[in-house]
Write a protein that holds these residues in place. Structure first.
Motif: not given
Length: 191
Positions: A4-6, A25-26, A31-35, A69-70
């Motif tokens: 998970t990207g922050i 960037l995901k 990355l599987d997801e971005v928060w 995923g975002i």
């Protein structure tokens, strides 16, 4: 483990550049997801024209409604202020043990990263993805095994520019998602 990207920021307001960067960037960082972590208070930025946490979060959620995923997160809003990335990452790791958190920051922040609260601890415990901002090349200083430089196509849009355009009565239609443009106009924000 879910990677998970922050991607933290004021998102005042969120714009198409933020969303494009999160998508890129995901993919590029695997990355599987971005928060998108809507930050209540950045210790390094002035807060004069910062809208309320709730309104900025609402706009971010509107903007990301159809993204896969975002997502927009209010997690940091429930932590003590001012918000420090080290504290946020530690709390996230404790509350979400099934995720591996990756910090995503711009080259401008990487250039001053040594001034961040617990910078060395962040580098020792988390992967950091650095992306360029405003056509700059990130400074490749003291890269550790946990830091990755990612080249991303940069959309030259800034929240400051959007707020200025609104004050001047100019269109922001191509700079923010339609739902956000409509909301800003209906609520009379940034005027």
């Amino acid at each position: 483990m879910i990677k998970t990207g922050i991607f933290g920021g004021s998102f005042n307001p969120i714009h198409n550049g933020h969303i494009s960067l999160a998508r890129q960037l995901k993919e590029k960082a695997g990355l599987d997801e971005v928060w998108l972590m809507v930050s209540p208070q950045n210790p390094m930025k002035q807060q004069a024209d910062l809208l309320s946490d709730e309104i900025r979060l609402q706009m971010a959620r509107m903007a990301l409604e159809h993204e896969t995923g975002i997502m927009a997160s209010d997690y940091e809003m429930h932590l003590p202020k001012p918000s420090y990335t080290w504290i946020t990452l530690q709390a996230l790791s404790r509350d979400y043990p099934d995720r591996q958190f990756v910090l995503m920051i711009g080259g401008d922040n990487w250039a001053i990263f040594d001034r961040w609260y617990h910078a060395n601890d962040i580098l020792q415990h988390y992967q950091v993805v650095v992306y360029p901002r405003r056509n700059e090349q990130p400074v490749k200083k003291d890269l550790s095994a946990t830091v990755t430089m990612v080249q991303a196509e940069f959309l030259d849009i800034s929240s400051t520019e959007i707020r200025q355009r609104i004050r001047e009565g100019r269109s922001i239609q191509k700079l923010v998602p339609p739902s956000v443009a409509t909301f800003i106009k209906q609520e009379g924000l940034y005027v």
